[in-house]
Design a protein around this motif. Structure first.
Motif, PDB file in Angstrom:
ATOM      1  N   UNK A 191      11.882  13.022   2.452  1.00 47.02           N
ATOM      2  CA  UNK A 191      12.197  11.596   2.320  1.00 47.02           C
ATOM      3  C   UNK A 191      11.707  10.780   3.508  1.00 47.02           C
ATOM      4  N   UNK A 192      11.785  11.375   4.694  1.00 47.08           N
ATOM      5  CA  UNK A 192      11.399  10.616   5.892  1.00 47.08           C
ATOM      6  C   UNK A 192       9.888  10.400   5.972  1.00 47.08           C
ATOM      7  N   UNK A 193       9.117  11.153   5.188  1.00 43.77           N
ATOM      8  CA  UNK A 193       7.660  11.013   5.225  1.00 43.77           C
ATOM      9  C   UNK A 193       7.091  10.395   3.955  1.00 43.77           C
ATOM     10  N   UNK A 194       7.959   9.983   3.028  1.00 45.58           N
ATOM     11  CA  UNK A 194       7.490   9.484   1.737  1.00 45.58           C
ATOM     12  C   UNK A 194       6.622   8.236   1.879  1.00 45.58           C
ATOM     13  N   UNK A 195       7.059   7.286   2.704  1.00 46.77           N
ATOM     14  CA  UNK A 195       6.293   6.040   2.860  1.00 46.77           C
ATOM     15  C   UNK A 195       4.908   6.331   3.424  1.00 46.77           C
ATOM     16  N   UNK A 196       4.838   7.209   4.425  1.00 42.06           N
ATOM     17  CA  UNK A 196       3.549   7.579   5.007  1.00 42.06           C
ATOM     18  C   UNK A 196       2.671   8.290   3.985  1.00 42.06           C
ATOM     19  N   UNK A 203      -2.193   5.425  13.870  1.00 43.70           N
ATOM     20  CA  UNK A 203      -1.921   6.284  15.020  1.00 43.70           C
ATOM     21  C   UNK A 203      -0.768   5.718  15.845  1.00 43.70           C
ATOM     22  N   UNK A 204       0.199   6.573  16.170  1.00 44.09           N
ATOM     23  CA  UNK A 204       1.337   6.142  16.986  1.00 44.09           C
ATOM     24  C   UNK A 204       2.440   5.460  16.213  1.00 44.09           C
ATOM     25  N   UNK A 205       2.362   5.460  14.875  1.00 45.28           N
ATOM     26  CA  UNK A 205       3.382   4.775  14.069  1.00 45.28           C
ATOM     27  C   UNK A 205       4.762   5.403  14.244  1.00 45.28           C
ATOM     28  N   UNK A 206       4.790   6.705  14.491  1.00 43.23           N
ATOM     29  CA  UNK A 206       6.050   7.418  14.714  1.00 43.23           C
ATOM     30  C   UNK A 206       5.722   8.692  15.482  1.00 43.23           C
ATOM     31  N   UNK A 207       6.761   9.372  15.951  1.00 45.17           N
ATOM     32  CA  UNK A 207       6.559  10.612  16.697  1.00 45.17           C
ATOM     33  C   UNK A 207       5.802  11.615  15.842  1.00 45.17           C
ATOM     34  N   UNK A 208       4.712  12.111  16.361  1.00 41.49           N
ATOM     35  CA  UNK A 208       3.910  13.073  15.612  1.00 41.49           C
ATOM     36  C   UNK A 208       2.713  12.457  14.911  1.00 41.49           C
ATOM     37  N   UNK A 214      -4.675   8.506   5.836  1.00 41.42           N
ATOM     38  CA  UNK A 214      -4.740   7.799   4.559  1.00 41.42           C
ATOM     39  C   UNK A 214      -3.616   8.286   3.653  1.00 41.42           C
ATOM     40  N   UNK A 215      -3.111   7.415   2.807  1.00 42.62           N
ATOM     41  CA  UNK A 215      -2.055   7.788   1.876  1.00 42.62           C
ATOM     42  C   UNK A 215      -2.594   7.934   0.466  1.00 42.62           C
ATOM     43  N   UNK A 216      -1.681   8.228  -0.470  1.00 41.21           N
ATOM     44  CA  UNK A 216      -2.076   8.423  -1.860  1.00 41.21           C
ATOM     45  C   UNK A 216      -2.735   7.178  -2.455  1.00 41.21           C
ATOM     46  N   UNK A 217      -2.274   5.976  -2.048  1.00 40.10           N
ATOM     47  CA  UNK A 217      -2.858   4.758  -2.603  1.00 40.10           C
ATOM     48  C   UNK A 217      -4.327   4.633  -2.217  1.00 40.10           C
ATOM     49  N   UNK A 218      -4.640   4.978  -0.984  1.00 34.60           N
ATOM     50  CA  UNK A 218      -6.038   4.906  -0.564  1.00 34.60           C
ATOM     51  C   UNK A 218      -6.870   5.985  -1.260  1.00 34.60           C
ATOM     52  N   UNK A 219      -6.310   7.194  -1.407  1.00 34.25           N
ATOM     53  CA  UNK A 219      -7.024   8.283  -2.082  1.00 34.25           C
ATOM     54  C   UNK A 219      -7.320   7.937  -3.538  1.00 34.25           C
ATOM     55  N   UNK A 250      -0.647  -3.450   0.025  1.00 31.16           N
ATOM     56  CA  UNK A 250       0.324  -2.610   0.722  1.00 31.16           C
ATOM     57  C   UNK A 250      -0.051  -2.554   2.194  1.00 31.16           C
ATOM     58  N   UNK A 251       0.887  -2.103   3.004  1.00 31.83           N
ATOM     59  CA  UNK A 251       0.648  -2.024   4.442  1.00 31.83           C
ATOM     60  C   UNK A 251       0.977  -0.611   4.921  1.00 31.83           C
ATOM     61  N   UNK A 252       0.045   0.077   5.594  1.00 26.82           N
ATOM     62  CA  UNK A 252       0.345   1.411   6.134  1.00 26.82           C
ATOM     63  C   UNK A 252       1.515   1.351   7.118  1.00 26.82           C
ATOM     64  N   UNK A 253       2.251   2.440   7.232  1.00 23.44           N
ATOM     65  CA  UNK A 253       3.376   2.499   8.155  1.00 23.44           C
ATOM     66  C   UNK A 253       2.875   2.260   9.578  1.00 23.44           C
ATOM     67  N   UNK A 254       3.489   1.288  10.239  1.00 24.59           N
ATOM     68  CA  UNK A 254       3.104   0.948  11.606  1.00 24.59           C
ATOM     69  C   UNK A 254       1.903   0.029  11.703  1.00 24.59           C
ATOM     70  N   UNK A 255       1.302  -0.319  10.573  1.00 25.63           N
ATOM     71  CA  UNK A 255       0.112  -1.163  10.580  1.00 25.63           C
ATOM     72  C   UNK A 255       0.447  -2.641  10.669  1.00 25.63           C
ATOM     73  N   UNK A 256      -0.561  -3.438  11.023  1.00 24.54           N
ATOM     74  CA  UNK A 256      -0.369  -4.872  11.161  1.00 24.54           C
ATOM     75  C   UNK A 256      -1.075  -5.679  10.096  1.00 24.54           C
ATOM     76  N   UNK A 257      -1.853  -5.025   9.237  1.00 25.32           N
ATOM     77  CA  UNK A 257      -2.611  -5.739   8.219  1.00 25.32           C
ATOM     78  C   UNK A 257      -2.439  -5.065   6.860  1.00 25.32           C
ATOM     79  N   UNK A 258      -2.423  -5.905   5.818  1.00 30.51           N
ATOM     80  CA  UNK A 258      -2.334  -5.396   4.456  1.00 30.51           C
ATOM     81  C   UNK A 258      -3.672  -4.834   3.999  1.00 30.51           C
ATOM     82  N   UNK A 259      -3.605  -3.927   3.048  1.00 34.96           N
ATOM     83  CA  UNK A 259      -4.800  -3.407   2.388  1.00 34.96           C
ATOM     84  C   UNK A 259      -4.699  -3.695   0.891  1.00 34.96           C
TER      85      UNK A 259
END
Length: 441
Positions: A191-196, A203-208, A214-219, A250-259
């Motif tokens: 659950x904690x990684x679902x959004x990602x 890079x640097x959006x969260x620890x690790x 890229x996420x499923x939407x980009x793929x 949509x916006x990647x986790x930790x990102x500043x711009x929509x895609x």
């Protein structure tokens, strides 16, 4: 298609994974045999390949290969080692290893082996089946109507009924057929990684998060995203999915711009999502957005005319895959297939036939090769309780209950592992536990 790399040398494991990723393969890193067994019981996919060092801290990987084959896992298994050992190589190949590669030659030998496996898997997965029952003829008619549109589709059906098969049909007949078709099983997503997983992260959006992902939407951009077990999505990710569907952004986790999003959504569930909405586990607005068009898949027991054609399809498919000349089912085997109630639906039938093809060793499949768990259906309940047949059925029920209790005990209460030990899905295990009054407390 993923490669599960089992290697205790962390630096070499990282090197192999980077090498495979540059060649377009997804990888999973594992460092011990015990960890590998746990992963296989919970997360191993049908098209995964295992690449294992021969000698690991808790044993040799040939023991894992032998355990896999006894448990019915048929995924390709490649063994790598630092030193040449002809006896170990022969032993590995006898157990069913795909290949045996020396580590100094890994860059020359690994990718050709992986391409051979990819080619075989693609050939296998392209073979599809069409069901002829009245109910499925109606579903195929609906697919022909909805496929050319961009409507979202919600597919409901019991576990194992073939919801992904229908989703694939929709994609193949759509205007996006030459674009990516990406599937995601929400039941397997932490659950904690679902959004990602869905929208990627920077890079640097969260620890690790050491690099951009890229996420499923980009793929799936330009194509279709099939979301199975959609009821398991966390509420926060549900909100993000709703925005991506409504605003096409949509916006990647930790990102500043929509895609920009250009993805068609097909979702599937075996739950009553209206009940999930009432229980505040699922967003009502997302449900309305998903069900532009709704399809209900009937259980296999409601389509008895499909049972033998499907069994024969799987017989031919697995005979070809494993190069076995299994010609047919004998008449007692056919009767056994028709009399079973198939609570696990098409998935259970597929597993039963797959095992039978292996057990028959190239012979005609007889009833003794069909490893079917007995069930008590409405017809068998009509038999008198004092009859020998009924007593036998009750004994079989007691044995089935005992098997479930033993599997839960052996897996220390982990129901995902228990279901894997029993060869059934988690929802089927829950139903059987309720049936027998088994608690996991």
């Amino acid at each position: 298609m993923r490669v599960i790399v089992i290697e205790d040398n962390i630096l070499f494991c990282d090197y192999i994974c980077d090498y495979l990723q540059k060649a377009g393969w997804k990888t999973v890193k594992i460092h011990h045999l015990a960890q590998a067994r746990r992963f296989m019981l919970s997360s191993l996919g049908e098209e995964d390949t295992l690449l294992a060092d021969l000698r690991l801290p808790d044993g040799e990987s040939t023991s894992l290969l032998e355990w896999m084959r006894k448990q019915g896992y048929s995924q390709p298994f490649i063994i790598m080692t630092q030193y040449e050992d002809i006896h170990a190589a022969i032993h590995a190949m006898k157990l069913g290893a795909e290949d045996y590669i020396l580590k100094p030659l890994i860059e020359d030998k690994l990718l050709p082996v992986m391409e051979k496996i990819r080619s075989r898997n693609l050939s296998f997965s392209k073979v599809i089946y069409e069901r002829k029952s009245k109910a499925f003829n109606e579903l195929y008619h609906y697919i022909r109507l909805v496929a050319p549109t961009d409507m979202s589709v919600l597919i409901w059906g019991e576990t194992g009924t073939g919801k992904e098969h229908l989703a694939g049909n929709i994609h193949r007949q759509s205007l996006r057929a030459n674009k990516p078709y990406v599937t995601v099983d929400c039941g397997m997503l932490p659950k904690e990684l679902a959004a990602s997983a869905f929208f990627g992260h920077v890079k640097g959006a969260f620890t690790g998060a050491l690099k951009e992902k890229a996420g499923y939407f980009q793929e799936a951009h330009g194509g279709t995203l099939f979301i199975d077990e959609v009821e398991n999505l966390p509420l926060e990710t549900q909100q993000m999915l709703l925005r991506a569907m409504e605003e096409r952004r949509y916006r990647p986790v930790g990102g500043g711009q929509d895609r920009r999003s250009d993805v068609r959504i097909i979702a599937a569930t075996n739950e009553n999502l209206h009940k999930a909405v009432a229980e505040k586990r699922f967003r009502a607005d997302l449900l309305y957005r998903l069900q532009d068009f709704t399809m209900t898949v009937p259980a296999l027991c409601h389509c008895p005319e499909d049972i033998l054609p499907l069994a024969d399809f799987f017989r031919r498919q697995y005979s070809e895959k494993w190069q076995l000349e299994v010609s047919d089912f004998d008449e007692p085997a056919k009767r056994m297939l028709l009399e079973h109630s198939w609570p696990g639906n098409v998935r259970e039938l597929k597993q039963v036939v797959q095992a039978a093809v292996v057990l028959s060793e190239g012979q005609c499949i007889s009833s003794r090769y069909l490893k079917i768990t007995p069930t008590l259906g409405p017809e068998t309940m009509k038999v008198g309780r004092n009859s020998k047949k009924m007593q036998s059925l009750l004994q079989e029920e007691e044995q089935a209950e005992q098997q479930i209790r033993q599997a839960i005990a052996e897996s220390n209460g982990n129901l995902t592992q228990a279901a894997a030990l029993l060869g059934i899905s988690r929802p089927t295990l829950y139903k059987k536990m309720n049936r027998y009054g088994i608690s996991n407390q």
